[in-house]
Design a protein around this motif. Structure first.
Motif, short mmCIF file in Angstrom:
data_model
loop_
_atom_site.label_atom_id
_atom_site.label_comp_id
_atom_site.label_asym_id
_atom_site.label_seq_id
_atom_site.Cartn_x
_atom_site.Cartn_y
_atom_site.Cartn_z
N ALA A 48 -7.45 3.13 9.28
CA ALA A 48 -7.08 1.92 8.53
C ALA A 48 -6.40 0.86 9.41
CB ALA A 48 -6.22 2.32 7.32
N ASP A 49 -5.17 0.43 9.03
CA ASP A 49 -4.51 -0.63 9.79
C ASP A 49 -4.13 -0.19 11.21
OD1 ASP A 49 -4.71 -2.50 7.72
OD2 ASP A 49 -2.96 -1.63 6.72
N PRO A 91 -2.68 4.64 7.55
CA PRO A 91 -2.94 4.43 6.12
C PRO A 91 -1.85 3.60 5.45
CG PRO A 91 -3.38 6.71 6.68
CD PRO A 91 -2.74 6.08 7.89
N GLY A 92 -2.24 2.43 4.96
CA GLY A 92 -1.30 1.57 4.25
C GLY A 92 -0.23 0.95 5.13
N LEU A 93 -0.45 0.93 6.45
CA LEU A 93 0.57 0.43 7.39
C LEU A 93 0.82 -1.06 7.18
CD1 LEU A 93 2.13 1.43 10.01
CD2 LEU A 93 0.25 0.43 11.31
N TYR A 138 0.82 -1.21 0.00
CA TYR A 138 0.00 0.00 0.00
C TYR A 138 0.86 1.26 0.00
CZ TYR A 138 -3.39 -3.42 1.80
OH TYR A 138 -4.18 -4.50 1.99
N THR A 139 1.02 1.85 -1.17
CA THR A 139 1.78 3.11 -1.24
C THR A 139 0.85 4.30 -1.46
OG1 THR A 139 2.13 2.74 -3.60
CG2 THR A 139 3.91 2.07 -2.12
N GLY A 140 -0.34 4.01 -2.02
CA GLY A 140 -1.27 5.11 -2.32
C GLY A 140 -1.83 5.74 -1.06
N ALA A 141 -2.16 4.87 -0.08
CA ALA A 141 -2.86 5.36 1.12
C ALA A 141 -2.05 6.44 1.86
CB ALA A 141 -3.19 4.19 2.04
N ASN A 195 -14.27 2.89 9.36
CA ASN A 195 -15.41 2.73 8.47
C ASN A 195 -16.35 1.72 9.13
OD1 ASN A 195 -14.47 0.11 7.86
ND2 ASN A 195 -13.36 0.80 6.06
N VAL A 196 -17.44 1.38 8.44
CA VAL A 196 -18.47 0.55 9.08
C VAL A 196 -17.87 -0.76 9.60
CG1 VAL A 196 -20.62 -0.70 8.65
CG2 VAL A 196 -20.27 1.56 7.67
N VAL A 197 -17.01 -1.39 8.78
CA VAL A 197 -16.45 -2.70 9.15
C VAL A 197 -15.48 -2.55 10.33
CG1 VAL A 197 -15.02 -4.60 8.32
CG2 VAL A 197 -16.73 -3.59 6.83
N ASP A 205 -8.36 7.89 3.36
CA ASP A 205 -7.01 8.41 3.56
C ASP A 205 -6.98 9.93 3.38
OD1 ASP A 205 -6.20 5.72 3.79
OD2 ASP A 205 -6.16 5.55 1.60
N ARG A 224 -15.76 -4.14 14.25
CA ARG A 224 -14.72 -4.96 14.91
C ARG A 224 -14.33 -4.36 16.26
NH1 ARG A 224 -11.00 -4.68 9.88
NH2 ARG A 224 -11.88 -6.26 8.52
N ARG A 255 -0.25 -5.19 8.16
CA ARG A 255 -0.48 -5.85 9.46
C ARG A 255 0.66 -6.79 9.84
NH1 ARG A 255 -6.99 -6.64 8.51
NH2 ARG A 255 -7.31 -4.42 8.18
N GLY A 263 -9.44 4.85 -0.83
CA GLY A 263 -8.52 5.97 -0.63
C GLY A 263 -9.18 7.23 -0.10
N1 LIG Z 1 -4.17 2.83 -2.84
C1 LIG Z 1 -3.89 2.36 -1.63
O1 LIG Z 1 -2.73 2.17 -1.27
C2 LIG Z 1 -5.00 2.08 -0.69
C3 LIG Z 1 -4.70 1.38 0.46
N2 LIG Z 1 -5.62 1.16 1.41
C4 LIG Z 1 -5.12 0.45 2.59
O2 LIG Z 1 -5.51 -0.90 2.53
C5 LIG Z 1 -5.39 -1.45 3.82
C6 LIG Z 1 -6.57 -2.35 4.11
O3 LIG Z 1 -7.78 -1.56 4.09
P1 LIG Z 1 -9.24 -2.23 3.95
O4 LIG Z 1 -10.26 -1.14 3.97
O5 LIG Z 1 -9.27 -3.18 2.80
O6 LIG Z 1 -9.36 -2.96 5.32
P2 LIG Z 1 -10.04 -4.25 5.74
O7 LIG Z 1 -9.19 -5.37 5.31
O8 LIG Z 1 -10.29 -4.10 7.18
O9 LIG Z 1 -11.44 -4.30 4.98
C7 LIG Z 1 -12.10 -5.51 5.05
C8 LIG Z 1 -13.20 -5.57 4.09
O10 LIG Z 1 -14.22 -4.66 4.46
C9 LIG Z 1 -14.82 -4.12 3.31
N3 LIG Z 1 -15.39 -2.81 3.63
C10 LIG Z 1 -14.70 -1.66 3.82
N4 LIG Z 1 -15.56 -0.66 4.09
C11 LIG Z 1 -16.80 -1.19 4.09
C12 LIG Z 1 -18.09 -0.64 4.32
N5 LIG Z 1 -18.26 0.66 4.61
N6 LIG Z 1 -19.14 -1.46 4.25
C13 LIG Z 1 -18.98 -2.79 3.95
N7 LIG Z 1 -17.79 -3.33 3.72
C14 LIG Z 1 -16.70 -2.56 3.78
C15 LIG Z 1 -13.68 -4.03 2.31
O11 LIG Z 1 -14.21 -4.12 1.01
C16 LIG Z 1 -12.82 -5.23 2.66
O12 LIG Z 1 -13.15 -6.32 1.85
C17 LIG Z 1 -5.25 -0.26 4.77
O13 LIG Z 1 -3.93 -0.10 5.16
C18 LIG Z 1 -5.64 0.90 3.92
O14 LIG Z 1 -5.02 2.11 4.33
C19 LIG Z 1 -6.95 1.72 1.35
O15 LIG Z 1 -6.86 2.93 2.05
C20 LIG Z 1 -7.41 1.95 -0.08
C21 LIG Z 1 -6.36 2.61 -0.96
#
Ligand SMILES: NC(=O)C1=CN([C@@H]2O[C@H](COP(=O)(O)OP(=O)(O)OC[C@H]3O[C@@H](n4cnc5c(N)ncnc54)[C@H](O)[C@@H]3O)[C@@H](O)[C@H]2O)[C@@H](O)CC1
Ligand SMILES: Nc1ncnc2c1ncn2[C@@H]1O[C@H](COP(=O)(O)OP(=O)(O)OP(=O)(O)O)[C@@H](O)[C@H]1O
Length: 531
Positions: A167-168, A137-139, A70-73, A191-193, A260, A197, A141, A257
């Motif tokens: 995020a992470d 953001p993009g840390l 994850y470099t964009g976040a 976010n919601v998920v 972020d 948790r 796990r 994103g």
């Molecule tokens: N371009 C990038 O580098 C990006 C990197 N990202 C990074 O990706 C990593 C993992 O992030 P995830 O969000 O995938 O984390 P999670 O792995 O916790 O998300 C789990 C699942 O939840 C789903 N989800 C997320 N928001 C939801 C909502 N509001 N309702 C229902 N389902 C939802 C997602 O589709 C995913 O499948 C983080 O470090 C984050 O910062 C994201 O910020 C996106 C952009």
């Protein structure tokens, strides 16, 4: 809730009137975007732009995140904090991510330290200089990185630096909630998920679907009154006591994103909010909601406006890069600053009153806060035209020379203060040749500026007009041509078809009738004669 300003905004189509979706019991919850108290609150924390401030005064923000995957976040978070108005943005990331992040933007200061065995002490030299941190953001796990991040959070708390965890970073907090418990300078942005948790971890049950507002408040209380922003259709913000809901229009695009961008902007706002506490520049609403809720609300407001603008332009193709690029994020920041009256650089105007009825009429000038990003300044248009302007203004863009007494002045440099003393200028002005030359320079420079500016304006305006007019003309002409051609073709083709079909039909029918009639007559006549 249905304030006059709110209704006006609704009528001009800018905002949802009330939040869509269900909030549960929302008594005493401020939900509207255009609420003068809340707008004044945000306005009260934004520092004025002055010529006496130093690099860093408006904020040195650190983003902790960025891994091989994850470099964009972290980029989105860091650029968002900078474009909002912070002066410096640092990214602390894993080694593999560093050069990639650097390549996105020359503005960011990137430290490839997060996966070092002693990342904690590597960031020691930087942390005390930072005003706010965005962690997550993009840390990723990875165990090592998570344990390094834990050490860094401890250091951040000891230094009393405000922190936004996203995020992470929220994964880390869900695993080890005690790390952030009771640290009221923190904002968590699930976010919601992520919310679900963390809620289950802290309260041992799923959040109730009927009470989103109370869920957020309850989770905040459980974490020792840490501010929570539950992102979604409505952004619900609570510090365990107060609740605000930001329900600006935003957009239906959910590309990754956007969170972020939100956390990065929140990093800058949280510093500004704490600075307002120190300088006591806040207003009454701020006293009620406090710095973290105020910062969270301001960032949600900005992100939703940015989202709305980008979607208006790019529709379904909208990506977070579209939102982060100078136009959408920049113009949203400009819009927000202009709307709040905080884009101007003089202190006197800082607290100027904005009439909410005129909100849609505010057009931020090109010199708003977001112009202050170095890459923008260095772009050929901005830098080039400023250089041209300075040379034209000084009269140093032409290479003429002039002899005064026994001195020869090269006009390419002579009109700069270093080369030309006042007495030389006096002599120059007294001499008719000097005056002629100055007049010539001024005239030709003016002609040059006017010509090039006019050409620029005319070209861009013409291209705009021609494009839109052409599309209009082509569309209507095409419709006209197609209609008349079709009618012509259909008419002539039909007449042709009808004529030939008829002639064919008549010929064959007639020949059939004549043949059979004739054969009948001839047969009967012959039989008659023969009989
Ligand atoms: N371009 C990038 O580098 C990006 C990197 N990202 C990074 O990706 C990593 C993992 O992030 P995830 O969000 O995938 O984390 P999670 O792995 O916790 O998300 C789990 C699942 O939840 C789903 N989800 C997320 N928001 C939801 C909502 N509001 N309702 C229902 N389902 C939802 C997602 O589709 C995913 O499948 C983080 O470090 C984050 O910062 C994201 O910020 C996106 C952009
Ligand atoms: N359903 C929605 N309607 C309108 N706006 C939304 C909606 N969901 C999210 N947003 C906007 O997007 C912002 C970010 O929320 P989002 O849920 O996308 O975060 P995220 O999942 O953490 O993002 P990321 O992809 O960066 O990890 C919110 O603050 C809000 O402004």
């Amino acid at each position: 809730m249905f304030t006059v300003a709110n209704v006006i905004a609704f009528l001009v189509g800018r905002r949802r009137l009330v939040p869509s979706g269900h909030l549960g019991s929302s008594r005493f919850v401020q939900t509207t975007l255009i609420n003068s108290g809340l707008v004044e609150m945000v306005k009260s924390i934004i520092p004025p732009l002055t010529y006496t401030s130093h690099k860093g005064d408006a904020g040195r923000i650190g983003v902790i995140g960025g891994s091989q995957d994850y470099t964009g976040a972290p980029y989105f978070a860091a650029i968002s904090s900078l474009k909002l108005g912070a002066d410096l943005s640092h990214v602390f990331c894993a080694k593999d991510a560093a050069s990639v992040i650097k390549s996105y933007s020359p503005e960011l200061i990137v430290h490839p330290v997060l996966d070092h065995p002693d990342a904690g002490s590597e960031v020691d030299e930087w942390l005390p200089r930072l005003h706010a941190i965005v962690l997550g953001p993009g840390l990723g796990r990875n165990d090592k990185i998570i344990s390094n991040a834990k050490v860094i959070i401890d250091k951040i708390k000891k230094l009393g630096i405000p922190i936004v965890i996203d995020a992470d970073g929220l994964y880390l907090v869900t695993e080890y909630p005690e790390i952030i418990k009771d640290y009221t300078k923190a904002i968590l942005t699930p976010n919601v998920v992520e919310f679900s948790r963390l809620y289950q971890k802290m309260l041992g049950r799923k959040p109730s679907e009927d009470e989103p507002v109370n869920n957020v408040k309850r989770l905040s209380q459980q974490l020792g009154y840490v501010t929570i922003v539950q992102k979604g259709e409505n952004d619900i913000i609570s510090n365990g006591t107060q609740v605000l809901v930001c329900c600006g229009e935003g957009s239906p695009r959910r590309c990754g994103g956007q969170g972020d961008l939100l956390s990065g902007a929140m990093g800058t706002f949280i510093y500004w909010a704490h600075m307002a506490v120190e300088k006591k520049t806040y207003n009454q609403s701020f006293e009620i909601y406090g710095p973290t809720v105020c910062a969270a609300y301001a960032a949600c407001l900005l992100t939703r406006e940015c989202n709305r603008r980008a979607f208006h332009k790019h529709q379904r193709s909208t990506t977070t890069s579209d939102m982060a690029n100078s136009h959408d994020l920049g113009s949203s920041v400009k819009f927000i600053h202009a709307w709040l009256g905080t884009s101007v650089s003089v202190l006197e105007n800082w607290q100027q009153e904005i009439s909410f009825d005129n909100m849609s009429d505010i057009h931020p000038t090109e010199d708003g806060r977001t112009g202050c990003s170095l890459a923008n300044e260095a772009k050929s248009h901005d830098l080039g035209s400023s250089v041209k302007f300075i040379h034209a203004w000084l009269g140093t863009s032409m290479s003429m020379s002039l002899k005064i007494g026994n001195k020869r002045f090269h006009l390419i440099t002579c009109l700069t203060y270093t080369q030309l003393k006042m007495e030389d200028l006096g002599v120059l002005l007294q001499m008719s040749s000097g005056l002629d030359l100055l007049a010539h320079i001024v005239t030709s420079e003016l002609a040059h500026i006017v010509t090039s500016e006019l050409a620029h304006i005319v070209t861009s305006e013409l291209s705009h007009i021609v494009t839109s007019e052409l599309s209009h003309i082509v569309t209507s002409e095409l419709a006209h041509i197609v209609t008349s051609e079709l009618s012509h073709i259909v008419t002539s083709e039909l007449s042709h078809i009808v004529t030939s079909e008829l002639s064919h039909f008549l010929t064959s029918e007639l020949s059939h009738i004549v043949t059979s009639e004739l054969s009948h007559i001839v047969t009967s006549e012959l039989s008659h004669i023969v009989t």
